[in-house]
Motif scaffolding. Structure first.
Motif, short mmCIF file in Angstrom:
data_model
loop_
_atom_site.label_atom_id
_atom_site.label_comp_id
_atom_site.label_asym_id
_atom_site.label_seq_id
_atom_site.Cartn_x
_atom_site.Cartn_y
_atom_site.Cartn_z
N TYR A 103 52.06 70.44 23.89
CA TYR A 103 52.36 70.15 22.49
C TYR A 103 53.63 70.88 22.08
O TYR A 103 53.74 72.09 22.25
CB TYR A 103 51.19 70.56 21.59
N ASP A 104 54.58 70.14 21.57
CA ASP A 104 55.80 70.70 21.01
C ASP A 104 55.62 70.72 19.50
O ASP A 104 55.73 69.68 18.83
CB ASP A 104 57.00 69.83 21.41
N ASN B 10 50.27 52.02 40.51
CA ASN B 10 49.12 51.14 40.75
C ASN B 10 48.76 50.32 39.52
O ASN B 10 47.80 49.58 39.54
CB ASN B 10 47.92 51.96 41.21
N GLY B 11 49.52 50.51 38.44
CA GLY B 11 49.30 49.74 37.22
C GLY B 11 48.31 50.35 36.25
O GLY B 11 47.90 49.69 35.30
N TYR B 12 47.93 51.59 36.47
CA TYR B 12 46.95 52.25 35.60
C TYR B 12 47.63 53.22 34.63
O TYR B 12 48.69 53.77 34.93
CB TYR B 12 45.90 52.99 36.42
N ILE B 13 46.99 53.43 33.50
CA ILE B 13 47.51 54.37 32.51
C ILE B 13 47.28 55.79 32.99
O ILE B 13 46.17 56.15 33.38
CB ILE B 13 46.83 54.14 31.15
N VAL B 14 48.37 56.58 32.99
CA VAL B 14 48.28 57.97 33.45
C VAL B 14 48.75 58.97 32.39
O VAL B 14 48.64 60.18 32.59
CB VAL B 14 49.08 58.20 34.75
N GLY B 15 49.26 58.46 31.28
CA GLY B 15 49.73 59.38 30.25
C GLY B 15 49.94 58.69 28.92
O GLY B 15 50.03 57.46 28.84
N ILE B 16 49.99 59.52 27.88
CA ILE B 16 50.24 59.02 26.54
C ILE B 16 50.91 60.13 25.74
O ILE B 16 50.55 61.30 25.90
CB ILE B 16 48.94 58.51 25.87
N GLU B 17 51.92 59.76 24.96
CA GLU B 17 52.60 60.71 24.10
C GLU B 17 52.47 60.23 22.66
O GLU B 17 52.71 59.06 22.37
CB GLU B 17 54.10 60.84 24.44
N PHE B 18 52.09 61.15 21.80
CA PHE B 18 51.97 60.86 20.37
C PHE B 18 53.14 61.51 19.64
O PHE B 18 53.27 62.74 19.66
CB PHE B 18 50.67 61.44 19.80
N PHE B 19 53.97 60.71 18.99
CA PHE B 19 55.01 61.23 18.11
C PHE B 19 54.38 61.33 16.72
O PHE B 19 53.55 60.52 16.36
CB PHE B 19 56.21 60.29 18.10
N ASN B 20 54.78 62.34 15.95
CA ASN B 20 54.12 62.63 14.67
C ASN B 20 52.64 62.93 14.95
O ASN B 20 51.74 62.42 14.29
CB ASN B 20 54.30 61.47 13.70
N ALA B 21 52.43 63.75 15.97
CA ALA B 21 51.09 64.01 16.51
C ALA B 21 50.10 64.56 15.49
O ALA B 21 48.92 64.26 15.56
CB ALA B 21 51.20 64.98 17.69
N SER B 22 50.58 65.35 14.55
CA SER B 22 49.65 65.94 13.57
C SER B 22 49.05 64.89 12.64
O SER B 22 48.03 65.13 12.01
CB SER B 22 50.34 67.05 12.77
N SER B 23 49.64 63.69 12.58
CA SER B 23 49.01 62.63 11.80
C SER B 23 47.82 62.03 12.57
O SER B 23 46.90 61.49 11.96
CB SER B 23 50.02 61.54 11.43
N TYR B 24 47.84 62.11 13.87
CA TYR B 24 46.71 61.66 14.70
C TYR B 24 45.67 62.76 14.88
O TYR B 24 44.48 62.49 14.96
CB TYR B 24 47.20 61.21 16.08
N PHE B 25 46.14 64.00 14.98
CA PHE B 25 45.28 65.16 15.20
C PHE B 25 45.66 66.25 14.18
O PHE B 25 46.43 67.16 14.49
CB PHE B 25 45.44 65.70 16.63
N PHE C 210 44.45 68.90 12.96
CA PHE C 210 44.21 70.31 13.23
C PHE C 210 45.39 70.99 13.94
O PHE C 210 45.48 72.21 13.95
CB PHE C 210 42.93 70.50 14.06
N LEU C 211 46.30 70.21 14.52
CA LEU C 211 47.44 70.79 15.24
C LEU C 211 48.30 71.66 14.33
O LEU C 211 48.86 72.66 14.77
CB LEU C 211 48.30 69.68 15.86
N ASN C 212 48.39 71.31 13.04
CA ASN C 212 49.18 72.10 12.09
C ASN C 212 48.61 73.50 11.89
O ASN C 212 49.33 74.42 11.54
CB ASN C 212 49.26 71.41 10.73
#
Length: 117
Positions: free
Chosen positions: A10-11, A46-61, A63-65
Motif C-alpha cells: 500500500y502506497d 495461463n489466462g488467470y487473474i494474479v493481481g489487482i490494483e485499487f487506485f483511490n484505495a481508501s474509497s474501497y477500504f 480503514f486504510l486512512n
C-alpha cells in the motif's frame, strides 16, 4: 473459488493498494474505470487473474486512512470464473481489526483473448 497466497503493498501517499499472487508473472493488464476509482486487473500467461490494483484505495477500504503501520496488512483474493466474467473477492485485514474488510469486483474475462495476446 480459488484461494491464493497474496502479497499486499500500500502506497499511502498515492492511495494505491496492490494485491498480487506471489511468484506470478503478468502477461496482460486490464483497466476498469469505476465510480470509486480505477482498478487494474492483472492476468498471467495461463489466462488467470494474479493481481489487482485499487487506485483511490481508501474509497474501497476506508480503514486504510486510519492505519499507522501499513506493513502489517494481510490479504486474500478469491476468484470465481464465468464464461465472460470473473468475480474477484479481495479481503484485507490487519492485527488491529476484529474482522477483515472485503470488496467484490466483477471484471470482464475472456481466457481465449488473454492467451492470444
Amino acid at each position: 473459488m480459488e484461494k491464493q497466497n497474496i502479497k499486499v503493498s500500500y502506497d499511502k501517499e498515492e492511495d494505491i493498494i496492490s494485491l498480487f499472487k506471489e511468484g506470478s508473472r503478468v502477461k496482460l493488464s486490464f483497466d476498469l474505470s469505476l465510480p470509486k476509482g480505477d482498478i487494474v486487473v492483472d492476468y498471467d500467461f495461463n489466462g488467470y487473474i494474479v493481481g489487482i490494483e485499487f487506485f483511490n484505495a481508501s474509497s474501497y477500504f476506508p480503514f486504510l486512512n486510519k492505519l499507522s503501520n501499513v506493513n502489517n496488512l494481510k490479504a486474500n483474493m478469491n476468484i470465481q470464473y464465468g464464461p465472460n466474467w470473473a468475480q474477484i473477492n479481495c479481503e484485507l485485514s490487519s492485527p488491529n481489526m476484529k474482522t477483515p474488510i472485503s470488496n467484490l469486483i466483477n471484471a470482464p474475462y475472456n481466457k481465449r483473448l488473454i492467451l492470444e495476446n
